[in-house]
Scaffold this motif. Structure first.
Motif, PDB file in Angstrom:
ATOM      1  N   ASN A 129     -36.556 -43.782 -19.383  1.00 59.00           N
ATOM      2  CA  ASN A 129     -36.953 -45.190 -19.110  1.00 59.00           C
ATOM      3  C   ASN A 129     -37.215 -45.654 -20.344  1.00 59.00           C
ATOM      4  O   ASN A 129     -36.870 -46.951 -20.711  1.00 59.00           O
ATOM      5  CB  ASN A 129     -38.266 -45.013 -18.337  1.00 59.00           C
ATOM      6  CG  ASN A 129     -38.036 -45.053 -17.064  1.00 59.00           C
ATOM      7  OD1 ASN A 129     -36.726 -44.624 -16.214  1.00 59.00           O
ATOM      8  ND2 ASN A 129     -39.033 -45.015 -16.061  1.00 59.00           N
ATOM      9  N   ARG A 130     -37.873 -45.099 -21.400  1.00 59.68           N
ATOM     10  CA  ARG A 130     -38.214 -45.680 -22.643  1.00 59.68           C
ATOM     11  C   ARG A 130     -37.147 -46.147 -23.352  1.00 59.68           C
ATOM     12  O   ARG A 130     -36.779 -47.505 -23.922  1.00 59.68           O
ATOM     13  CB  ARG A 130     -38.945 -44.667 -23.571  1.00 59.68           C
ATOM     14  CG  ARG A 130     -38.739 -45.140 -24.915  1.00 59.68           C
ATOM     15  CD  ARG A 130     -39.553 -44.200 -26.048  1.00 59.68           C
ATOM     16  NE  ARG A 130     -41.190 -44.567 -25.936  1.00 59.68           N
ATOM     17  CZ  ARG A 130     -42.036 -44.129 -26.460  1.00 59.68           C
ATOM     18  NH1 ARG A 130     -41.990 -43.009 -27.248  1.00 59.68           N
ATOM     19  NH2 ARG A 130     -43.137 -44.540 -26.378  1.00 59.68           N
ATOM     20  N   ASN A 131     -35.886 -45.405 -23.618  1.00 57.07           N
ATOM     21  CA  ASN A 131     -34.476 -45.843 -24.103  1.00 57.07           C
ATOM     22  C   ASN A 131     -33.934 -46.847 -23.431  1.00 57.07           C
ATOM     23  O   ASN A 131     -33.548 -47.669 -24.048  1.00 57.07           O
ATOM     24  CB  ASN A 131     -33.731 -44.490 -24.232  1.00 57.07           C
ATOM     25  CG  ASN A 131     -32.337 -44.820 -25.105  1.00 57.07           C
ATOM     26  OD1 ASN A 131     -32.504 -45.256 -26.395  1.00 57.07           O
ATOM     27  ND2 ASN A 131     -31.371 -44.809 -24.418  1.00 57.07           N
ATOM     28  N   ILE A 132     -33.686 -46.632 -22.069  1.00 53.39           N
ATOM     29  CA  ILE A 132     -33.092 -48.016 -21.110  1.00 53.39           C
ATOM     30  C   ILE A 132     -33.817 -49.109 -21.508  1.00 53.39           C
ATOM     31  O   ILE A 132     -33.319 -50.378 -21.555  1.00 53.39           O
ATOM     32  CB  ILE A 132     -32.850 -47.287 -19.900  1.00 53.39           C
ATOM     33  CG1 ILE A 132     -32.001 -46.077 -19.685  1.00 53.39           C
ATOM     34  CG2 ILE A 132     -32.315 -48.621 -18.974  1.00 53.39           C
ATOM     35  CD1 ILE A 132     -31.931 -45.540 -18.398  1.00 53.39           C
TER      36      ILE A 132
ATOM     37  N   PHE B 244     -42.248 -50.303 -19.223  1.00 56.90           N
ATOM     38  CA  PHE B 244     -41.393 -49.220 -19.000  1.00 56.90           C
ATOM     39  C   PHE B 244     -41.065 -48.373 -20.563  1.00 56.90           C
ATOM     40  O   PHE B 244     -40.533 -47.350 -20.498  1.00 56.90           O
ATOM     41  CB  PHE B 244     -39.728 -49.480 -18.684  1.00 56.90           C
ATOM     42  CG  PHE B 244     -40.204 -49.993 -17.120  1.00 56.90           C
ATOM     43  CD1 PHE B 244     -40.230 -49.079 -16.246  1.00 56.90           C
ATOM     44  CD2 PHE B 244     -40.032 -51.380 -16.861  1.00 56.90           C
ATOM     45  CE1 PHE B 244     -40.359 -49.430 -14.743  1.00 56.90           C
ATOM     46  CE2 PHE B 244     -40.312 -51.764 -15.294  1.00 56.90           C
ATOM     47  CZ  PHE B 244     -40.384 -50.685 -14.382  1.00 56.90           C
ATOM     48  N   LEU B 245     -41.396 -49.010 -21.556  1.00 62.67           N
ATOM     49  CA  LEU B 245     -41.519 -48.171 -22.809  1.00 62.67           C
ATOM     50  C   LEU B 245     -42.711 -47.175 -22.977  1.00 62.67           C
ATOM     51  O   LEU B 245     -42.246 -46.289 -23.796  1.00 62.67           O
ATOM     52  CB  LEU B 245     -41.512 -49.273 -23.949  1.00 62.67           C
ATOM     53  CG  LEU B 245     -40.653 -50.331 -24.384  1.00 62.67           C
ATOM     54  CD1 LEU B 245     -40.944 -51.192 -25.411  1.00 62.67           C
ATOM     55  CD2 LEU B 245     -39.310 -49.607 -24.860  1.00 62.67           C
ATOM     56  N   ASN B 246     -43.289 -47.165 -22.079  1.00 61.75           N
ATOM     57  CA  ASN B 246     -44.700 -46.389 -21.933  1.00 61.75           C
ATOM     58  C   ASN B 246     -44.167 -44.986 -21.120  1.00 61.75           C
ATOM     59  O   ASN B 246     -45.074 -43.996 -20.935  1.00 61.75           O
ATOM     60  CB  ASN B 246     -45.811 -46.670 -21.572  1.00 61.75           C
ATOM     61  CG  ASN B 246     -46.395 -47.831 -22.582  1.00 61.75           C
ATOM     62  OD1 ASN B 246     -46.254 -47.499 -23.764  1.00 61.75           O
ATOM     63  ND2 ASN B 246     -47.101 -48.988 -21.984  1.00 61.75           N
ATOM     64  N   ASN B 247     -42.764 -45.117 -20.562  1.00 57.89           N
ATOM     65  CA  ASN B 247     -42.566 -44.104 -19.601  1.00 57.89           C
ATOM     66  C   ASN B 247     -41.661 -42.847 -20.294  1.00 57.89           C
ATOM     67  O   ASN B 247     -40.739 -43.279 -21.101  1.00 57.89           O
ATOM     68  CB  ASN B 247     -41.704 -44.593 -18.545  1.00 57.89           C
ATOM     69  CG  ASN B 247     -42.851 -45.119 -17.494  1.00 57.89           C
ATOM     70  OD1 ASN B 247     -44.008 -45.342 -18.042  1.00 57.89           O
ATOM     71  ND2 ASN B 247     -42.403 -46.109 -16.476  1.00 57.89           N
TER      72      ASN B 247
END
Length: 148
Positions: free
Chosen positions: A92-95, A145-148
């Motif tokens: 999720n972080r990368n996407i 979503f950067l925290n996932n």
């Protein structure tokens, strides 16, 4: 005649911005495994599609027949960028990072396009303002979503 040309250029700029977002989401959705993230991206895709439809309706009303999607080179570059960016990392972080970079680019493009087409069309100004505001809100929705 010059005004219709300027209107067409402005309209195409807005339309291509929305189409880039739609294509990006289409290309990235199959790589997302988190249901909440899929839901958020699907909501965004629907809204971008509505804005693209507004452009199409404007073109029809103004009898503009040369509404242009992104060319195949741009589409291929976008597809390759997404696939290269997610080849080894589908978190999720990368996407979210990829989507945020695209969304920031969309915001920047809105600002530049509106500035480049001052006093061309109040109606197109309204559409680009909607696009700009929508993209600004998307940033806030994508950041968690950067925290996932």
């Amino acid at each position: 005649m010059e005004n219709k040309e300027n209107i067409t250029k402005y309209l195409n700029a807005i339309y291509q911005n929305t189409r880039t977002a739609i294509q990006s989401i289409e290309d990235i959705l199959p790589k997302v495994q988190d249901d909440k993230f899929i839901e958020e991206l699907s909501i965004e895709q629907d809204a971008y599609s509505c804005l693209a439809k507004e452009c199409e309706n404007f073109a029809k009303a103004e009898k503009i027949e040369d509404l242009k999607d992104n060319n195949w080179i741009e589409k291929t570059k976008l597809w390759a960028s997404i696939n290269m960016g997610t080849m080894t990392d589908k978190t999720n972080r990368n996407i979210a990072e990829l989507m945020l970079m695209g969304t920031f680019m969309g915001v920047i493009t809105c600002i530049k396009d509106k500035s480049d087409h001052k006093n061309v069309s109040d109606e197109l100004d309204e559409i680009i303002d909607k696009l700009y505001e929508f993209e600004r809100k998307n940033i806030d929705k994508l950041l968690p979503f950067l925290n996932n």
